[in-house]
Motif scaffolding. Structure first.
Motif, mmCIF file in Angstrom:
data_model
loop_
_atom_site.group_PDB
_atom_site.id
_atom_site.type_symbol
_atom_site.label_atom_id
_atom_site.label_comp_id
_atom_site.label_asym_id
_atom_site.label_seq_id
_atom_site.Cartn_x
_atom_site.Cartn_y
_atom_site.Cartn_z
ATOM 1 N N ALA A 104 0.846 -1.193 0.000
ATOM 2 C CA ALA A 104 0.000 0.000 0.000
ATOM 3 C C ALA A 104 0.883 1.245 0.000
ATOM 4 O O ALA A 104 1.943 1.277 0.632
ATOM 5 C CB ALA A 104 -0.911 -0.001 1.224
ATOM 6 N N GLY A 105 0.465 2.265 -0.733
ATOM 7 C CA GLY A 105 1.194 3.527 -0.750
ATOM 8 C C GLY A 105 2.377 3.570 -1.694
ATOM 9 O O GLY A 105 3.153 4.522 -1.654
ATOM 10 N N ILE A 106 2.525 2.568 -2.572
ATOM 11 C CA ILE A 106 3.647 2.524 -3.519
ATOM 12 C C ILE A 106 3.114 2.725 -4.938
ATOM 13 O O ILE A 106 2.176 2.049 -5.370
ATOM 14 C CB ILE A 106 4.414 1.183 -3.417
ATOM 15 N N TRP A 107 3.723 3.654 -5.664
ATOM 16 C CA TRP A 107 3.396 3.843 -7.072
ATOM 17 C C TRP A 107 3.881 2.629 -7.856
ATOM 18 O O TRP A 107 4.946 2.072 -7.550
ATOM 19 C CB TRP A 107 4.066 5.102 -7.610
ATOM 20 N N HIS A 108 3.124 2.229 -8.868
ATOM 21 C CA HIS A 108 3.530 1.069 -9.665
ATOM 22 C C HIS A 108 2.895 1.106 -11.053
ATOM 23 O O HIS A 108 1.917 1.813 -11.283
ATOM 24 C CB HIS A 108 3.148 -0.236 -8.952
ATOM 25 N N ASN A 109 3.501 0.342 -11.947
ATOM 26 C CA ASN A 109 2.978 0.166 -13.293
ATOM 27 C C ASN A 109 3.479 -1.178 -13.798
ATOM 28 O O ASN A 109 4.600 -1.592 -13.480
ATOM 29 C CB ASN A 109 3.435 1.292 -14.221
ATOM 30 N N VAL A 110 2.646 -1.862 -14.580
ATOM 31 C CA VAL A 110 3.016 -3.117 -15.225
ATOM 32 C C VAL A 110 2.799 -2.914 -16.711
ATOM 33 O O VAL A 110 1.692 -2.555 -17.142
ATOM 34 C CB VAL A 110 2.173 -4.305 -14.708
ATOM 35 N N MET A 111 3.866 -3.131 -17.498
ATOM 36 C CA MET A 111 3.824 -2.883 -18.936
ATOM 37 C C MET A 111 4.037 -4.182 -19.703
ATOM 38 O O MET A 111 5.000 -4.916 -19.434
ATOM 39 C CB MET A 111 4.904 -1.867 -19.301
#
Length: 147
Positions: A104-111
């Motif tokens: 929780a509270g962590i920026w993320h992205n999956v490409m």
């Protein structure tokens, strides 16, 4: 209260929570054509399936109060994470069978880095999306407030 138990396969967007439920998640994820499909939503967690098209991505996001567990069911991807949207200093390539744990509270992205759709299963604790969510596309998902 009647308890309904079900052993499942992909049914195009039926959320079986909060009833007891069992399913072959990898097979269901591979069959899921939608950007996001909630298959089980309970009081304390939620399971969704995702389909990210070639060259597509989940998009940069943060869940302030929700931990997320993502499993790659098919395809290959790059995941980035960090405490700040413009400073995601964690980067890793993932393939089928790999998991991504997003606190929780962590920026993320999956490409999606492959030539075929990236198929994911994802668990949110606590639930992130409304029970029964089916977003056919990323654009549809972005129109909802909880995206």
């Amino acid at each position: 209260m009647e308890i309904f138990m079900y052993c499942g396969y992909f049914e195009g967007g039926i959320d079986h929570g909060p009833n007891p439920y069992s399913a072959h998640v990898e097979q269901m994820a591979i069959q899921n054509p939608n950007f996001r499909t909630a298959i089980w939503t309970g009081c304390h967690l939620q399971m969704t399936l995702m389909c990210i098209p070639p060259c597509g991505e989940i998009g940069e996001e943060i869940h302030e109060d929700t931990d997320q567990f993502i499993r790659v069911e098919q395809g290959k991807a790059t995941v980035v994470m960090g405490r700040y949207k413009h400073q995601m200093d964690f980067q890793c390539n993932v393939v089928r069978g790999d998991v991504i744990c997003v606190p929780a509270g962590i920026w993320h992205n999956v490409m999606n880095m492959g030539r075929s759709p990236l198929k994911l299963s994802s668990v949110y604790a606590p639930p992130k999306h409304p029970r029964g969510t089916v977003d056919h596309t990323k654009a549809e998902a972005e129109m909802r407030e909880d995206y």
